[in-house]
Design an enzyme around this catalytic site. Structure first.
Site, PDB file in Angstrom:
ATOM      1  N   ILE A  74       0.850  -1.274   0.176  1.00 21.47           N
ATOM      2  CA  ILE A  74      -0.085  -0.084   0.099  1.00 21.47           C
ATOM      3  C   ILE A  74       0.826   1.171  -0.064  1.00 21.47           C
ATOM      4  O   ILE A  74       2.019   1.373   0.809  1.00 21.47           O
ATOM      5  CB  ILE A  74      -1.150   0.199   1.254  1.00 21.47           C
ATOM      6  CG1 ILE A  74      -2.051   1.179   1.217  1.00 21.47           C
ATOM      7  CG2 ILE A  74      -0.015   0.145   2.582  1.00 21.47           C
ATOM      8  CD1 ILE A  74      -3.113   1.064   2.107  1.00 21.47           C
ATOM      9  N   SER A  75       0.509   2.274  -0.777  1.00 19.34           N
ATOM     10  CA  SER A  75       1.470   3.430  -0.804  1.00 19.34           C
ATOM     11  C   SER A  75       1.349   4.458   0.747  1.00 19.34           C
ATOM     12  O   SER A  75       0.559   4.183   1.089  1.00 19.34           O
ATOM     13  CB  SER A  75       0.881   4.433  -1.919  1.00 19.34           C
ATOM     14  OG  SER A  75       1.090   3.829  -3.249  1.00 19.34           O
ATOM     15  N   GLN A  76       2.510   4.843   0.738  1.00 23.21           N
ATOM     16  CA  GLN A  76       2.800   5.634   1.820  1.00 23.21           C
ATOM     17  C   GLN A  76       1.895   6.937   1.740  1.00 23.21           C
ATOM     18  O   GLN A  76       1.943   7.551   0.695  1.00 23.21           O
ATOM     19  CB  GLN A  76       4.353   6.136   1.602  1.00 23.21           C
ATOM     20  CG  GLN A  76       4.564   7.059   2.816  1.00 23.21           C
ATOM     21  CD  GLN A  76       6.099   7.802   2.465  1.00 23.21           C
ATOM     22  OE1 GLN A  76       6.754   7.472   1.649  1.00 23.21           O
ATOM     23  NE2 GLN A  76       6.525   8.495   3.523  1.00 23.21           N
TER      24      GLN A  76
END
Ligand code: SAH
Length: 226
Positions: A74-76
């Site tokens: 999951i992206s930052q």
């Protein structure tokens, strides 16, 4: 706090997944330079813990990428905010967006609350299906999902006001520029071992490139995994 619908109310979380914890994440993003209130307000209300395995719940509101299975992350939140802010600052209204790399669906949910239509492409079937289930739980209905290779955009639905990619190709896929409206914006990482985040703005005569800094995304791979 205004939630978009009652599902958001039901999933707001407790303790490490509570509204208070999300508010602290937003404070950190402001300290790191995110300034668009539309983006900050959306990050404040989207329950990121819903996009992660329960074992990862307590870390949901750290400003880091986290594993979502299948070797993906999951992206930052800071990266999600920066990319979203950059497309919203375009000279045309951003209503219709193509997302490449659905992953958990977190960025998809953020976009879904900010624009009219979201088209989200993912090459791993299990992730695409799981993201769709999560967005259904949140009753977000303006999103269409596709199991496909994002190098080719989504020709049937083009042109888009903006395109956002969470997977990094070795070089800019020209087809994505072709599927962008004039005045529209594309934001994506480019590079293999070293990646830079780029913003592209399409004008009637050229494509203007802006480097937005060093980042770390997963590679953009070819084909689909069913
Ligand atoms: N924004 C997502 C990011 C997931 S990581 C999130 O926050 O969860 C990036 C995703 O891009 C991965 O799920 C990976 O499978 C996908 N991906 C990689 N190459 C792709 C391609 N060619 N087409 C579509 N998706 C791709």
């Amino acid at each position: 706090m205004q939630y978009p619908n009652s599902a958001f109310e039901a999933y707001q979380g407790l303790g490490m997944t509570s509204q208070r914890t999300r508010n602290r994440l937003v404070e950190r993003l402001i300290e790191k330079g995110v300034s668009d209130d539309r983006v900050l307000d959306t990050i404040r209300i989207v329950p990121r813990h819903l996009f992660l395995d329960e074992a990862m719940s307590s870390r949901s509101y750290e400003d880091t990428a986290l594993p979502i299975g299948y070797g993906q992350t999951i992206s930052q939140p800071w990266v999600v905010a920066k990319m979203t802010q950059w497309i919203l600052e375009s000279s045309i209204p951003i209503k219709k967006v193509l997302e490449i790399g659905t992953g958990s669906g977190y960025q998809t949910a953020i976009l879904s609350l900010l624009v009219d239509e979201v088209y989200s492409v993912e090459r791993i079937q299990a992730l695409s299906e799981r993201a769709e289930i999560t967005l259904n739980k949140l009753e977000l209905e303006n999103v269409q999902f596709s199991l496909s290779d994002g190098h080719w955009g989504w020709l049937d639905k083009a042109p888009f006001d903006a395109i956002i990619s969470a997977a990094s190709p070795a070089e800019l896929p020209q087809e994505l520029i072709n599927q962008l409206k004039v005045g529209g914006r594309l934001v994506m990482p480019i590079g293999e071992s070293k990646q830079l985040l780029y913003g592209f703005e399409k004008t009637p005569s050229e494509v203007i490139e802006t480097c937005l800094g060093e980042v770390m995304f997963v590679p953009m791979k070819s084909g689909v995994e069913a």
